[in-house]
Design a protein around this motif. Structure first.
Motif, PDB file in Angstrom:
ATOM      1  N   PRO A  52       0.807  -1.230   0.000  1.00  0.00           N
ATOM      2  CA  PRO A  52       0.000   0.000   0.000  1.00  0.00           C
ATOM      3  C   PRO A  52       0.835   1.273   0.000  1.00  0.00           C
ATOM      4  O   PRO A  52       0.375   2.315  -0.466  1.00  0.00           O
ATOM      5  CB  PRO A  52      -0.812  -0.095   1.295  1.00  0.00           C
ATOM      6  N   SER A  53       2.071   1.185   0.517  1.00  0.00           N
ATOM      7  CA  SER A  53       2.905   2.392   0.584  1.00  0.00           C
ATOM      8  C   SER A  53       3.580   2.724  -0.749  1.00  0.00           C
ATOM      9  O   SER A  53       4.276   3.731  -0.854  1.00  0.00           O
ATOM     10  CB  SER A  53       3.972   2.196   1.661  1.00  0.00           C
ATOM     11  N   VAL A  54       3.394   1.891  -1.745  1.00  0.00           N
ATOM     12  CA  VAL A  54       4.043   2.116  -3.052  1.00  0.00           C
ATOM     13  C   VAL A  54       3.017   2.607  -4.079  1.00  0.00           C
ATOM     14  O   VAL A  54       2.031   1.925  -4.336  1.00  0.00           O
ATOM     15  CB  VAL A  54       4.708   0.805  -3.561  1.00  0.00           C
ATOM     16  N   SER A  55       3.252   3.799  -4.633  1.00  0.00           N
ATOM     17  CA  SER A  55       2.424   4.276  -5.757  1.00  0.00           C
ATOM     18  C   SER A  55       3.223   4.048  -7.026  1.00  0.00           C
ATOM     19  O   SER A  55       4.209   4.747  -7.268  1.00  0.00           O
ATOM     20  CB  SER A  55       2.113   5.762  -5.643  1.00  0.00           C
ATOM     21  N   LEU A  56       2.807   3.090  -7.801  1.00  0.00           N
ATOM     22  CA  LEU A  56       3.552   2.749  -9.017  1.00  0.00           C
ATOM     23  C   LEU A  56       3.465   3.876 -10.035  1.00  0.00           C
ATOM     24  O   LEU A  56       2.453   4.588 -10.090  1.00  0.00           O
ATOM     25  CB  LEU A  56       2.989   1.461  -9.626  1.00  0.00           C
ATOM     26  N   PRO A  57       4.511   4.047 -10.867  1.00  0.00           N
ATOM     27  CA  PRO A  57       4.419   5.054 -11.930  1.00  0.00           C
ATOM     28  C   PRO A  57       3.420   4.634 -13.002  1.00  0.00           C
ATOM     29  O   PRO A  57       3.192   3.438 -13.196  1.00  0.00           O
ATOM     30  CB  PRO A  57       5.844   5.096 -12.488  1.00  0.00           C
ATOM     31  N   LYS A  58       2.839   5.610 -13.677  1.00  0.00           N
ATOM     32  CA  LYS A  58       1.863   5.296 -14.725  1.00  0.00           C
ATOM     33  C   LYS A  58       2.581   5.176 -16.060  1.00  0.00           C
ATOM     34  O   LYS A  58       3.521   5.908 -16.329  1.00  0.00           O
ATOM     35  CB  LYS A  58       0.795   6.391 -14.786  1.00  0.00           C
ATOM     36  N   SER A  59       2.101   4.232 -16.864  1.00  0.00           N
ATOM     37  CA  SER A  59       2.783   3.978 -18.133  1.00  0.00           C
ATOM     38  C   SER A  59       1.799   3.468 -19.181  1.00  0.00           C
ATOM     39  O   SER A  59       0.701   3.011 -18.846  1.00  0.00           O
ATOM     40  CB  SER A  59       3.879   2.931 -17.908  1.00  0.00           C
ATOM     41  N   THR A  60       2.240   3.530 -20.437  1.00  0.00           N
ATOM     42  CA  THR A  60       1.418   3.007 -21.530  1.00  0.00           C
ATOM     43  C   THR A  60       1.818   1.571 -21.881  1.00  0.00           C
ATOM     44  O   THR A  60       1.321   1.015 -22.863  1.00  0.00           O
ATOM     45  CB  THR A  60       1.567   3.883 -22.784  1.00  0.00           C
ATOM     46  N   ALA A  61       2.725   0.992 -21.091  1.00  0.00           N
ATOM     47  CA  ALA A  61       3.207  -0.372 -21.372  1.00  0.00           C
ATOM     48  C   ALA A  61       2.047  -1.367 -21.367  1.00  0.00           C
ATOM     49  O   ALA A  61       1.095  -1.203 -20.617  1.00  0.00           O
ATOM     50  CB  ALA A  61       4.244  -0.774 -20.334  1.00  0.00           C
ATOM     51  N   GLU A  62       2.170  -2.376 -22.216  1.00  0.00           N
ATOM     52  CA  GLU A  62       1.086  -3.358 -22.367  1.00  0.00           C
ATOM     53  C   GLU A  62       1.488  -4.755 -21.916  1.00  0.00           C
ATOM     54  O   GLU A  62       0.632  -5.623 -21.783  1.00  0.00           O
ATOM     55  CB  GLU A  62       0.643  -3.421 -23.842  1.00  0.00           C
ATOM     56  N   ALA A  63       2.785  -4.979 -21.710  1.00  0.00           N
ATOM     57  CA  ALA A  63       3.250  -6.334 -21.373  1.00  0.00           C
ATOM     58  C   ALA A  63       2.681  -6.776 -20.026  1.00  0.00           C
ATOM     59  O   ALA A  63       2.628  -5.989 -19.080  1.00  0.00           O
ATOM     60  CB  ALA A  63       4.771  -6.355 -21.327  1.00  0.00           C
ATOM     61  N   ALA A  64       2.260  -8.032 -19.968  1.00  0.00           N
ATOM     62  CA  ALA A  64       1.669  -8.559 -18.731  1.00  0.00           C
ATOM     63  C   ALA A  64       2.751  -8.883 -17.710  1.00  0.00           C
ATOM     64  O   ALA A  64       3.898  -9.140 -18.069  1.00  0.00           O
ATOM     65  CB  ALA A  64       0.870  -9.810 -19.050  1.00  0.00           C
ATOM     66  N   MET A  65       2.346  -8.881 -16.451  1.00  0.00           N
ATOM     67  CA  MET A  65       3.277  -9.214 -15.365  1.00  0.00           C
ATOM     68  C   MET A  65       3.545 -10.719 -15.384  1.00  0.00           C
ATOM     69  O   MET A  65       2.668 -11.495 -15.727  1.00  0.00           O
ATOM     70  CB  MET A  65       2.654  -8.857 -14.026  1.00  0.00           C
ATOM     71  N   GLN A  66       4.750 -11.077 -14.995  1.00  0.00           N
ATOM     72  CA  GLN A  66       5.079 -12.498 -14.875  1.00  0.00           C
ATOM     73  C   GLN A  66       5.410 -12.808 -13.427  1.00  0.00           C
ATOM     74  O   GLN A  66       5.891 -11.933 -12.709  1.00  0.00           O
ATOM     75  CB  GLN A  66       6.280 -12.819 -15.760  1.00  0.00           C
ATOM     76  N   ASN A  67       5.174 -14.044 -13.070  1.00  0.00           N
ATOM     77  CA  ASN A  67       5.487 -14.447 -11.702  1.00  0.00           C
ATOM     78  C   ASN A  67       7.005 -14.433 -11.518  1.00  0.00           C
ATOM     79  O   ASN A  67       7.723 -15.028 -12.315  1.00  0.00           O
ATOM     80  CB  ASN A  67       4.925 -15.842 -11.445  1.00  0.00           C
ATOM     81  N   SER A  68       7.460 -13.735 -10.521  1.00  0.00           N
ATOM     82  CA  SER A  68       8.902 -13.583 -10.332  1.00  0.00           C
ATOM     83  C   SER A  68       9.194 -13.142  -8.907  1.00  0.00           C
ATOM     84  O   SER A  68       8.287 -12.911  -8.121  1.00  0.00           O
ATOM     85  CB  SER A  68       9.431 -12.527 -11.308  1.00  0.00           C
ATOM     86  N   THR A  69      10.480 -13.003  -8.622  1.00  0.00           N
ATOM     87  CA  THR A  69      10.881 -12.429  -7.337  1.00  0.00           C
ATOM     88  C   THR A  69      10.566 -10.932  -7.398  1.00  0.00           C
ATOM     89  O   THR A  69      10.883 -10.284  -8.384  1.00  0.00           O
ATOM     90  CB  THR A  69      12.391 -12.639  -7.115  1.00  0.00           C
ATOM     91  N   VAL A  70       9.937 -10.410  -6.356  1.00  0.00           N
ATOM     92  CA  VAL A  70       9.493  -9.008  -6.391  1.00  0.00           C
ATOM     93  C   VAL A  70      10.222  -8.181  -5.338  1.00  0.00           C
ATOM     94  O   VAL A  70      10.270  -8.543  -4.167  1.00  0.00           O
ATOM     95  CB  VAL A  70       7.968  -8.910  -6.163  1.00  0.00           C
ATOM     96  N   ILE A  71      10.800  -7.071  -5.795  1.00  0.00           N
ATOM     97  CA  ILE A  71      11.413  -6.114  -4.866  1.00  0.00           C
ATOM     98  C   ILE A  71      10.521  -4.879  -4.847  1.00  0.00           C
ATOM     99  O   ILE A  71      10.248  -4.302  -5.901  1.00  0.00           O
ATOM    100  CB  ILE A  71      12.835  -5.721  -5.327  1.00  0.00           C
ATOM    101  N   ALA A  72      10.054  -4.503  -3.690  1.00  0.00           N
ATOM    102  CA  ALA A  72       9.237  -3.284  -3.577  1.00  0.00           C
ATOM    103  C   ALA A  72      10.088  -2.184  -2.944  1.00  0.00           C
ATOM    104  O   ALA A  72      10.821  -2.444  -1.986  1.00  0.00           O
ATOM    105  CB  ALA A  72       8.006  -3.571  -2.727  1.00  0.00           C
ATOM    106  N   ILE A  73      10.010  -1.004  -3.523  1.00  0.00           N
ATOM    107  CA  ILE A  73      10.744   0.143  -2.965  1.00  0.00           C
ATOM    108  C   ILE A  73       9.730   1.249  -2.692  1.00  0.00           C
ATOM    109  O   ILE A  73       9.160   1.818  -3.629  1.00  0.00           O
ATOM    110  CB  ILE A  73      11.815   0.681  -3.949  1.00  0.00           C
TER     111      ILE A  73
END
Lengths: 160, 159
Positions: A52-73
């Motif tokens: 909840p503390s992370v506001s992701l940047p907005k983008s026009t990217a279309e590629a789907a997310m893949q299951n992976s190791t996730v680092i949140a900053i």
């Protein structure tokens, strides 16, 4: 005639008792709906839901997310899977490009991961807050690369 | 006698029905709660090349070696056989303003039109450049047909 009326009443009473609201079909619908809603929460695992503390940047990217190791900053901390690894100020204060606690965790994370498809690709997804500075992002990316993950994906919010 | 038994069996079976109402009540409460707490947002990914360890690796980049440099109050597009193009850097909420974005897209599109087949661009950001600005620059590059973006910083200490 009276007898027939009496019989009819009795019949009506019996029929009324038998045609009470059938909850079974309603239960089926609700149970299906419940599973559907729960599944939509879990889709893609932790890769899709940023803290909840992370506001992701907005983008026009279309590629789907893949299951992976996730680092949140977020603005104050660097996290992996909800575990606090180090603070942003500590990472920035160090002159070295490599963030040691993050590198240690990533190296430990690699063989422990059960998802072989994600590990085969050695992909790390970075869920960074839109306000973090590039020097922090660069340090994180460098650390990821040095820890044996050559592929990096940046998580973004799709622009409306 | 057998009729009475049947009647008794029927009564027993109706009495042994599951009490579904409490379960239904729980589910009816659960569904709106889950729906309310759900975050309806579409998350996408940008797969990219990580920054190199040192600037020494940059010298061997083949082809046009197109670079979009974030430099103070301007964005500068430069490369081999490409005359440098500067676009004034104006930001709003951490991202380039609409006129700045349009000017950058035009400039990048003119370079790709002059050099067909160019797909790669390096984005050289300042240490303090905001993440949103970098992502927007990557979007603009992608819109101009430069799908292979790499990130680099002005400083690579301790690499």
């Amino acid at each position: 005639m009276r007898r027939t009326r009496g019989r009819r009443k009795r019949w009506a009473g019996q029929r009324h008792a038998e045609t009470g609201i059938s909850l079974t079909s309603m239960m089926d619908v609700l149970t299906t709906l419940l599973f559907f809603v729960l599944k939509s929460f879990v889709t893609g695992g932790d890769a899709t839901t940023p803290p909840p503390s992370v506001s992701l940047p907005k983008s026009t990217a279309e590629a789907a997310m893949q299951n992976s190791t996730v680092i949140a900053i977020d603005k104050g901390t660097i996290l992996i899977g909800g575990d606090r690894i180090t603070t942003v100020s500590a990472a920035l204060a160090d002159d070295q490009m490599l963030i040691a606690p993050l590198a240690d965790r990533l190296r430990r994370e690699a063989p422990a991961s059960r998802d072989t498809s994600a590990m085969r690709k050695h992909l790390v997804t970075i869920q960074g807050d839109q306000d973090i500075e590039f020097r922090l992002l660069q340090k994180v990316m460098y650390t990821v690369n040095q820890s044996g993950y050559p592929d990096i994906a940046l998580a973004v919010l799709k622009k409306a | 006698m057998s009729r009475m038994r049947r009647k008794g069996a029927l009564q027993q079976s109706t009495e042994a029905q599951l009490e579904l109402r409490p379960l239904m009540n729980v589910i009816i409460v659960l569904i709106p709660m889950l729906l309310l707490s759900a975050v309806f947002m579409e998350i996408r990914a940008i797969e990219m090349t990580p920054p190199p360890a040192a600037h020494s690796a940059v010298a061997s980049v083949p082809g046009l070696d197109l670079v979009l440099r974030v430099q103070g109050s301007a964005y500068v597009i430069e490369g081999r056989d490409v005359a440098a193009i500067a676009v004034t850097r104006q930001n709003e909420n951490g991202a380039p303003t609409a006129p700045t974005a349009a000017a950058l897209t035009r400039a990048l599109a003119s370079v790709t039109a002059a050099h067909p087949g160019t797909k790669a661009i390096r984005i050289l950001a300042e240490p303090g450049t905001r993440y949103q600005e970098i992502v927007t620059l990557m979007d603009l590059a992608r819109a101009a047909g430069l799908t292979d973006t790499a990130l680099e910083g002005a400083t690579t200490k301790g690499a």
